[in-house]
Design an enzyme around this catalytic site. Structure first.
Site, PDB file in Angstrom:
ATOM      1  NE  ARG A  46      51.325  31.265  35.580  1.00 47.19           N
ATOM      2  CZ  ARG A  46      52.345  30.763  34.904  1.00 47.19           C
ATOM      3  NH1 ARG A  46      52.657  29.487  34.999  1.00 47.19           N
ATOM      4  NH2 ARG A  46      53.060  31.530  34.105  1.00 47.19           N
ATOM      5  CE1 TYR A  98      36.479  35.407  56.110  1.00 43.99           C
ATOM      6  CE2 TYR A  98      37.968  36.108  54.364  1.00 43.99           C
ATOM      7  CZ  TYR A  98      37.446  35.111  55.173  1.00 43.99           C
ATOM      8  OH  TYR A  98      37.911  33.821  55.050  1.00 43.99           O
ATOM      9  CG  ASP A 170      34.636  42.105  50.122  1.00 49.67           C
ATOM     10  OD1 ASP A 170      33.706  41.627  49.440  1.00 49.67           O
ATOM     11  OD2 ASP A 170      35.290  41.441  50.943  1.00 49.67           O
ATOM     12  CE  LYS A 195      32.243  33.294  51.410  1.00 46.28           C
ATOM     13  NZ  LYS A 195      33.599  33.445  50.888  1.00 46.28           N
TER      14      LYS A 195
END
Length: 381
Positions: A46, A98, A170, A195
């Site tokens: 992690r 978004y 972003d 994306k």
């Protein structure tokens, strides 16, 4: 290194144990230590994983930054950014963004006392008018989703420096190939790696890139403490996808230009939103801060009938009706009922997100086939 070389080589070294040219998938949760605290830089996956380390170094290089930090989704990355702040702090965000980001801001963090102001950012003066002593960050999305609005990153970054406010961008729609916000003065760059960076619709991931060491330290702490970290298989797939990012983005942009021009001249299309048009709002800013104009396009239909939009999307044969964007295959979506359904209708329509608006993620197929698909789909209304 030039971009294409960085995409293939930056942050990636042959595996020292075997010479493998591709970064191995270190599919392990833990690492053996010689003595308590005496290890080879890795304790628990992690916190750190060698496959993730290579990807983080590669992403930092692509954005001309020092520190790359990966998360299990784009929203996981944004979540870490907002956790930098405290009750009473204020954040100014673009009003066209978004839907998942809007939902995270308003439904998750506003109840904890962080205040958000959603403003149109085409004119930096609109941002400055909202800055108060409590303002801690300006959140920019450019091009915006789905209206393709262009925000002047350098002008916003100048405001951030003037008032001592962080500026986060972003950069998902543009990708590092088209736009590098850190070079324009931003403090944080966010990507939905799902994306264009991944590029093949097979990974969900997010990332942040920063230059400031202390900011990176705080974000890495949150990455580990909150635990929204990606697995090594996903990191491997993104590293592989990035090796063709420059080639894919060139084709996405080339096809985007062709499809945007076709739609603009179609008799059943009302408006086309694509920043490469000279009459697109803030086109001059786009030309200044972007190397190309990408493959994301939104358009509305004459008459603005929801049933027409549905019929067009049902009729597509090459464009697939699906969430997401940025894959090699062309996708279409209906923001009002899909990606932006969490935004109230009156707020959506203020920015032009009407019921007939269709968003296209133009893929890397043959452009003639895409035009023919649009022609037959539109002929049905």
């Amino acid at each position: 290194m030039k971009f294409g070389t960085k995409a293939i080589h930056a942050g990636v070294e042959p595996d020292p144990s075997t010479g493998a040219i591709m970064t191995p998938i270190f599919q392990t949760s833990t690492y053996v230590q010689r003595s308590p605290g005496d290890h080879q830089g890795y304790e628990y996956s992690r916190t750190h994983n060698p496959t993730r380390t290579a990807l983080q170094q590669n992403l930092a290089a692509l954005e001309n930054g020092k520190h790359g930090i990966c998360f299990s989704s784009g929203l996981g990355a944004i979540d870490a950014v907002i956790k930098l702040f405290r009750p009473g702090d204020e954040i100014i965000s673009t009003n066209d963004l978004y839907g998942g980001t809007y939902r995270l801001f308003t439904k998750v963090f506003e109840p904890f006392g962080i205040k958000f102001h959603f403003v149109p950012m085409a004119d930096p003066a609109a941002i400055e008018s909202k800055i108060t002593a409590n303002t801690k960050m300006i959140w920019v999305e450019t091009p915006t989703n789905p209206m393709m609005n262009i925000i002047d990153i350098q002008a916003v970054a100048d405001l951030g420096k003037k008032y001592g406010v962080l500026v986060a961008v972003d950069n998902t729609f543009a990708s590092p190939f088209i736009q590098n916000p850190l070079d324009l003065g931003a403090d944080i760059v966010m990507h939905s790696v799902t994306k264009y960076l991944g590029g093949h619709s097979d990974v969900v991931m997010g990332a942040l890139v920063v230059n400031d060491d202390s900011l990176a330290e705080r974000l890495v702490f949150l990455q580990n403490a909150s635990g929204a970290t990606p697995g090594p298989q996903d990191c491997f797939l993104v590293l592989r996808g990035i090796k063709t990012l420059h080639l894919r983005m060139e084709r996405h942009s080339q096809n985007g230009k062709t499809i945007a021009a076709y739609l603009k001249n179609h008799p059943k299309v009302e408006k086309v939103y694509w920043p490469g048009f000279e009459d697109h709002p803030n086109h001059d800013i786009a030309k200044k801060q972007m190397r190309d104009f990408g493959g994301m396009i939104s358009f509305t239909l004459k008459g603005n009938r929801l049933e027409d939009a549905k019929k067009v999307m049902e009729n597509f044969q090459v464009f697939a009706l699906a969430e997401s964007l940025g894959g090699v295959e062309s996708l279409c979506g209906h923001p009002a009922s899909m990606t932006h359904a969490s935004i109230p209708r009156e707020e959506r329509e203020k920015v032009g997100l009407v019921d007939s608006l269709i968003r296209l993620s133009v893929g890397v197929e043959d452009a003639e086939d895409l035009k023919n698909d649009l022609a037959q789909a539109l002929s049905g209304i």
